[in-house]
Design a protein around this motif. Sequence first.
Motif, PDB file in Angstrom:
ATOM      1  N   GLY B  44      44.187  38.269  27.129  1.00 35.35           N
ATOM      2  CA  GLY B  44      44.536  36.952  27.658  1.00 35.35           C
ATOM      3  C   GLY B  44      44.119  36.688  29.093  1.00 35.35           C
ATOM      4  N   SER B  45      43.200  37.507  29.616  1.00 36.43           N
ATOM      5  CA  SER B  45      42.726  37.277  30.990  1.00 36.43           C
ATOM      6  C   SER B  45      41.617  36.245  31.053  1.00 36.43           C
ATOM      7  N   GLY B  46      41.118  35.843  29.878  1.00 37.95           N
ATOM      8  CA  GLY B  46      40.074  34.827  29.852  1.00 37.95           C
ATOM      9  C   GLY B  46      38.672  35.377  29.645  1.00 37.95           C
ATOM     10  N   LYS B  47      38.558  36.578  29.037  1.00 38.30           N
ATOM     11  CA  LYS B  47      37.238  37.163  28.772  1.00 38.30           C
ATOM     12  C   LYS B  47      36.382  36.238  27.905  1.00 38.30           C
ATOM     13  N   THR B  48      36.981  35.771  26.800  1.00 33.03           N
ATOM     14  CA  THR B  48      36.211  34.990  25.834  1.00 33.03           C
ATOM     15  C   THR B  48      35.787  33.650  26.425  1.00 33.03           C
ATOM     16  N   LEU B 143      40.438  39.914  36.074  1.00 35.15           N
ATOM     17  CA  LEU B 143      41.871  39.903  36.393  1.00 35.15           C
ATOM     18  C   LEU B 143      42.275  38.449  36.575  1.00 35.15           C
ATOM     19  N   SER B 144      43.156  37.955  35.709  1.00 32.43           N
ATOM     20  CA  SER B 144      43.577  36.561  35.853  1.00 32.43           C
ATOM     21  C   SER B 144      44.706  36.470  36.863  1.00 32.43           C
ATOM     22  N   GLU B 147      48.377  37.295  36.053  1.00 28.90           N
ATOM     23  CA  GLU B 147      48.839  38.670  35.798  1.00 28.90           C
ATOM     24  C   GLU B 147      49.487  39.321  37.015  1.00 28.90           C
ATOM     25  N   GLY B 148      49.192  38.804  38.195  1.00 32.29           N
ATOM     26  CA  GLY B 148      49.781  39.393  39.401  1.00 32.29           C
ATOM     27  C   GLY B 148      48.797  40.267  40.162  1.00 32.29           C
ATOM     28  N   GLU B 149      49.053  40.369  41.460  1.00 34.86           N
ATOM     29  CA  GLU B 149      48.133  41.042  42.394  1.00 34.86           C
ATOM     30  C   GLU B 149      48.168  42.557  42.266  1.00 34.86           C
ATOM     31  N   ASP B 150      49.227  43.082  41.619  1.00 33.45           N
ATOM     32  CA  ASP B 150      49.458  44.529  41.639  1.00 33.45           C
ATOM     33  C   ASP B 150      48.650  45.308  40.603  1.00 33.45           C
ATOM     34  N   LYS B 151      48.000  44.622  39.683  1.00 31.50           N
ATOM     35  CA  LYS B 151      47.372  45.313  38.548  1.00 31.50           C
ATOM     36  C   LYS B 151      46.323  46.355  38.926  1.00 31.50           C
ATOM     37  N   PRO B 152      45.476  46.124  39.943  1.00 27.33           N
ATOM     38  CA  PRO B 152      44.502  47.178  40.293  1.00 27.33           C
ATOM     39  C   PRO B 152      45.184  48.501  40.655  1.00 27.33           C
ATOM     40  N   LEU B 153      46.336  48.446  41.323  1.00 30.14           N
ATOM     41  CA  LEU B 153      47.034  49.680  41.702  1.00 30.14           C
ATOM     42  C   LEU B 153      47.682  50.343  40.490  1.00 30.14           C
ATOM     43  N   VAL B 166      36.145  40.140  38.606  1.00 34.81           N
ATOM     44  CA  VAL B 166      36.164  38.680  38.611  1.00 34.81           C
ATOM     45  C   VAL B 166      37.611  38.212  38.502  1.00 34.81           C
ATOM     46  N   LEU B 167      38.063  37.479  39.490  1.00 33.57           N
ATOM     47  CA  LEU B 167      39.397  36.868  39.430  1.00 33.57           C
ATOM     48  C   LEU B 167      39.271  35.570  38.647  1.00 33.57           C
ATOM     49  N   THR B 168      39.999  35.467  37.529  1.00 32.58           N
ATOM     50  CA  THR B 168      39.882  34.282  36.663  1.00 32.58           C
ATOM     51  C   THR B 168      41.115  33.388  36.772  1.00 32.58           C
ATOM     52  N   LYS B 169      40.990  32.191  36.183  1.00 35.98           N
ATOM     53  CA  LYS B 169      42.073  31.186  36.177  1.00 35.98           C
ATOM     54  C   LYS B 169      42.480  30.802  37.595  1.00 35.98           C
ATOM     55  N   MET B 170      41.464  30.727  38.482  1.00 37.53           N
ATOM     56  CA  MET B 170      41.743  30.418  39.892  1.00 37.53           C
ATOM     57  C   MET B 170      42.404  29.053  40.050  1.00 37.53           C
ATOM     58  N   ASP B 171      42.218  28.149  39.073  1.00 35.73           N
ATOM     59  CA  ASP B 171      42.864  26.829  39.169  1.00 35.73           C
ATOM     60  C   ASP B 171      44.391  26.940  39.074  1.00 35.73           C
ATOM     61  N   LEU B 172      44.889  28.095  38.595  1.00 30.98           N
ATOM     62  CA  LEU B 172      46.340  28.291  38.487  1.00 30.98           C
ATOM     63  C   LEU B 172      46.918  29.087  39.666  1.00 30.98           C
ATOM     64  N   ALA B 173      46.046  29.498  40.583  1.00 31.15           N
ATOM     65  CA  ALA B 173      46.466  30.410  41.657  1.00 31.15           C
ATOM     66  C   ALA B 173      47.652  29.858  42.451  1.00 31.15           C
TER      67      ALA B 173
END
Lengths: 220, 220
Positions: B44-48, B143-144, B147-153, B166-173
């Motif tokens: 659900g991160s928006g790959k497709t 990373l949408s 999902e939150g900023e913490d996922k890389p850690l 790639v940070l996705t769904k930036m319109d929802l930031a």
Amino acid sequence: MSTQPRLVEVRKNVLKQNDIVARELRQRFHDAGVFVVSLVSSPGSGKTAFLEKTLTLLRPDFRVAALVGDLATENDAARLARSGAPVRQITTGTLCHLEAAMIRDALTDWAMEPLDFLFVENVGNLVCPSSYDLGENLRLVLLSVTEGEDKPLKYPTIFNTADIAVLTKMDLAEAVEFDIAAAERNIQRVRPGMTVLRVSTRKGEGMSDWLTYLYSLKKS
Amino acid sequence: MSTQPRLVEVRKNVLKQNDIVARELRQRFHDAGVFVVSLVSSPGSGKTAFLEKTLTLLRPDFRVAALVGDLATENDAARLARSGAPVRQITTGTLCHLEAAMIRDALTDWAMEPLDFLFVENVGNLVCPSSYDLGENLRLVLLSVTEGEDKPLKYPTIFNTADIAVLTKMDLAEAVEFDIAAAERNIQRVRPGMTVLRVSTRKGEGMSDWLTYLYSLKKS
């Protein structure tokens, strides 16, 4: 691949071993009168926020605690501890799920008061946790509206092994044009009759439905 | 658990086998002059959506195709096919990642024209795909913002094995109060120097930066 059958066989042994430990845990939880809820979902679906809210709301009336699994970091335990409930982090390294033995080990040296509810937040993953019984009474799967309505069809096993579904981040449903009816239809296709709740942890909406549901199970 | 060491050993064999097939694929892709990009992320991160947009934008000037992996359903292949590009679904059953042999098999009986770009969309999972080389030239992790900023850690390995984020769904930031600086900082902690792009597939923003980046790699 020639190694595939052997891998499957070894996996089966691991699962069998897990089921034995899960059965022991279930008996222990039953004897102690604690009701155990596990939470599964994709990363970033809002498990930790939902659980923090749940712990905070339950705390005045019930004895609650939580275990939280992650590959790395203890961030979630720190977040959950803000509720005032005792919390312990389980770090899984490269493993994408919790196993019953990790729950057993985390509880072994933890001098906890008797509990009404124990919550277990699994690693964020829609695949790996499916097959691992943790001895829980209730398995809850979360689906955030930002992930899309199709996820139950694409990850049927995790929805099928869960007892209740919670749609999270409902305050964003309109902004992401989430089709609630389609999502509920997809859940019912995978797991007919499943209870589906809708919450917005941020707005606090839907939490009373969830707690009412939880109380009814604990009593029964 | 006593079976653990054996499980690890068998997994190593599977990985070794995967690396051999991946190496063959990489040679084949090189000889054919095709540039291969794989996409990994949480479900659900928006790959497709990102890939459909990419295929549509590339199609006028390049020969493109896609393979898409999912546990169940062929929904994503149908969505990607709307771009007009040839697309094939790989259904993995209960497996939470693609393996090099699946790519090889999917290509074996597929009579495709020579390609400039081949895209491989992995199963939505932040853990399992990490260890499997697919012979790709570039691995992209999405990373949408929801999902939150913490996922890389929390999922360092997948970010560490990727070449670009790639940070996705930036319109929802703004709506989800996403802290872009914190997210980028967390990515850099896990993978120093990583290029991080920001896109909104829905608004079409950031896609030209991505295509410029892709062209520069294809040429070099």
